[in-house]
Motif scaffolding. Structure first.
Motif, PDB file in Angstrom:
ATOM      1  N   ASN A 239      -7.622   1.863  -3.347  1.00  0.00           N
ATOM      2  CA  ASN A 239      -6.475   0.958  -3.303  1.00  0.00           C
ATOM      3  C   ASN A 239      -6.834  -0.448  -2.834  1.00  0.00           C
TER       4      ASN A 239
ATOM      5  N   TYR B 117       0.854  -1.179   0.000  1.00  0.00           N
ATOM      6  CA  TYR B 117       0.000   0.000   0.000  1.00  0.00           C
ATOM      7  C   TYR B 117       0.893   1.234   0.000  1.00  0.00           C
TER       8      TYR B 117
ATOM      9  N   ASN C 215      -6.224  -4.493  -9.247  1.00  0.00           N
ATOM     10  CA  ASN C 215      -5.425  -5.332  -8.357  1.00  0.00           C
ATOM     11  C   ASN C 215      -5.846  -6.805  -8.524  1.00  0.00           C
TER      12      ASN C 215
ATOM     13  N   ASN D 170      -6.899   0.204   4.834  1.00  0.00           N
ATOM     14  CA  ASN D 170      -6.180   1.288   4.150  1.00  0.00           C
ATOM     15  C   ASN D 170      -6.510   2.649   4.756  1.00  0.00           C
TER      16      ASN D 170
ATOM     17  N   CYS E 211      -3.886  -1.193  -7.723  1.00  0.00           N
ATOM     18  CA  CYS E 211      -2.531  -1.211  -7.166  1.00  0.00           C
ATOM     19  C   CYS E 211      -1.576  -0.644  -8.206  1.00  0.00           C
ATOM     20  N   LYS E 212      -0.365  -0.419  -7.764  1.00  0.00           N
ATOM     21  CA  LYS E 212       0.674   0.045  -8.694  1.00  0.00           C
ATOM     22  C   LYS E 212       1.313  -1.152  -9.364  1.00  0.00           C
TER      23      LYS E 212
ATOM     24  N   TYR F 128      -8.798   7.726  -1.903  1.00  0.00           N
ATOM     25  CA  TYR F 128      -7.567   7.045  -2.328  1.00  0.00           C
ATOM     26  C   TYR F 128      -7.428   5.706  -1.610  1.00  0.00           C
TER      27      TYR F 128
ATOM     28  N   TRP G 292      -0.948   2.762 -12.329  1.00  0.00           N
ATOM     29  CA  TRP G 292      -2.035   2.185 -11.546  1.00  0.00           C
ATOM     30  C   TRP G 292      -2.847   1.237 -12.424  1.00  0.00           C
TER      31      TRP G 292
END
Length: 387
Positions: A304, A286, A318, A362, A308-309, A300, A315
């Motif tokens: 998330n 995260y 996920n 998160n 995800c990155k 945000y 981005w």
């Protein structure tokens, strides 16, 4: 006629006659001298007439034709500048570069000190000058002076001072090494100094983890001593509530509950945070935001839970967390009692519950957990070009 006889016939003066004539002449000169003594201006002439004429002619020739050896008052003669280069101990410095600078830049000269540290500038026109001396390992020195006409200027030894050694080292870590350093920071992150919080990075520009590092972080989380304590507590609560009654009671029932709970932790961590992130090239961590309005940070954090990155810094959905939750639930059916095994519908429901749980976690990460983490790492804010 005989010549000799003719000469004998010529009247001649005897020696006595000559003496008589000389005596008369001497008497005449003496008389004139006594006469002139009565008139000082006439009796003491400075020069004879011939001398006056000669001196006048000489003076005229001097005024009209001066000799080539006479120096004009405005004429300036060149000179020389020389010296020796030494260090602070007095040792000679060979190969030093000496530059002679003048007001007229075209008159500058450059020389190098010889094997005994000496240098010399020849044919230097008089006037102000400056010497700049430099040599590798020494500080540059300057000397100013004025050279007079025709002077051979010998300077005092010019002393050079050693420059203090300065080494500038630029260390550039590889991406793998930089990621490894970030993992070291994350492994120190513990809530209240106890609970591990390894899957949060406080660097918005954190370097992506390699597959090996993703597995390493998953292993670190599953074997952390605190994880064993948490699983033991969860198994105790389940036994107290007689959850998963098929396991029974007593030590055997507790062991089965403990094994099931720990199995859930291992499968969810490795599948959702190591295996699938390696396959989909996604980052399981995260990325703490920490800036902006409360609303933007809440949105945000919720987003998330489903995005995800990627390892490419962009981005994306996920897939790792979503599919990982479903896979972990499916595998749990292998070791849970038959009466407590989940069907496909219940597995999907549990996966959705897992997404909601991630969103709530998160939000806590964004507003609470960092404040409860001792000595969280501080990173420089991302640059405008950082993704």
């Amino acid at each position: 006629m005989n010549p000799r006889k003719k000469n004998l016939d010529r009247p001649t003066l005897s020696r006595g006659v000559w003496r008589s004539v000389f005596d008369r002449r001497s008497l005449l000169w003496i008389s004139l001298s006594l006469l002139l003594c009565g008139f000082p201006a006439l009796g003491q002439p400075k020069h004879s007439l011939t001398e006056n004429v000669f001196e006048g002619a000489l003076a005229d020739s001097t005024r009209t034709a001066p000799t080539s050896h006479t120096q004009s008052p405005d004429q300036q003669l060149s000179g020389t500048i020389s010296g020796t280069i030494v260090d602070a101990t007095g040792a000679i410095v060979a190969g030093a570069h000496i530059k002679l600078s003048r007001e007229n830049q075209s008159l500058g000269q450059d020389v190098v000190s010889d094997a005994v540290g000496q240098f010399s500038f020849a044919n230097v026109s008089p006037g102000p000058f400056q010497l700049t001396t430099s040599s590798e390992g020494f500080a540059t020195q300057t000397y100013s002076g004025v050279l007079r006409s025709g002077e051979n200027c010998i300077l005092q030894p010019i002393m050079l001072v050693v420059v203090a050694a300065s080494t500038e080292v630029h260390v550039s870590l590889s991406r793998t090494q930089e990621a490894e350093a970030e993992i070291k920071d994350e492994e120190k992150q513990r809530v209240l100094g106890i609970l591990p919080n390894f899957y949060v990075t406080y660097s918005r520009t954190a370097v992506p983890l390699s597959s090996k590092q993703k597995f390493k972080l998953a292993w670190k989380a599953t074997v952390d001593p605190v994880n064993f304590v948490v699983v033991a507590g969860a198994a105790g609560l389940e036994q107290a509530a007689n959850a998963f009654g098929g396991y029974g009671q007593g030590a055997q029932g507790y062991a089965r509950r403990y094994g099931a709970a720990y199995g859930d932790s291992v499968t969810s961590t490795f599948i959702g945070s190591a295996i699938l992130p390696s396959l989909f090239k996604q980052d399981p961590r995260y990325f703490y935001k920490g800036t902006g309005s409360i609303r933007s940070r809440v949105l945000y954090a919720i987003a998330n839970s489903v995005i995800c990155k990627g390892d490419n810094g962009r981005w994306q959905a996920n897939y790792s967390a979503i599919l990982g939750g479903l896979a972990s639930s499916g595998i749990s059916n292998l070791y849970y009692p038959a009466a407590d095994r989940e069907g496909a519908e219940l597995t999907v429901q549990n996966a959705l519950i897992g997404i909601g749980s991630s969103a709530a976690t998160n939000i806590l990460q964004e507003f609470v957990i960092r404040k409860l983490t001792r000595h969280p790492p501080n990173y420089a804010p991302p640059t405008p070009n950082a993704q």
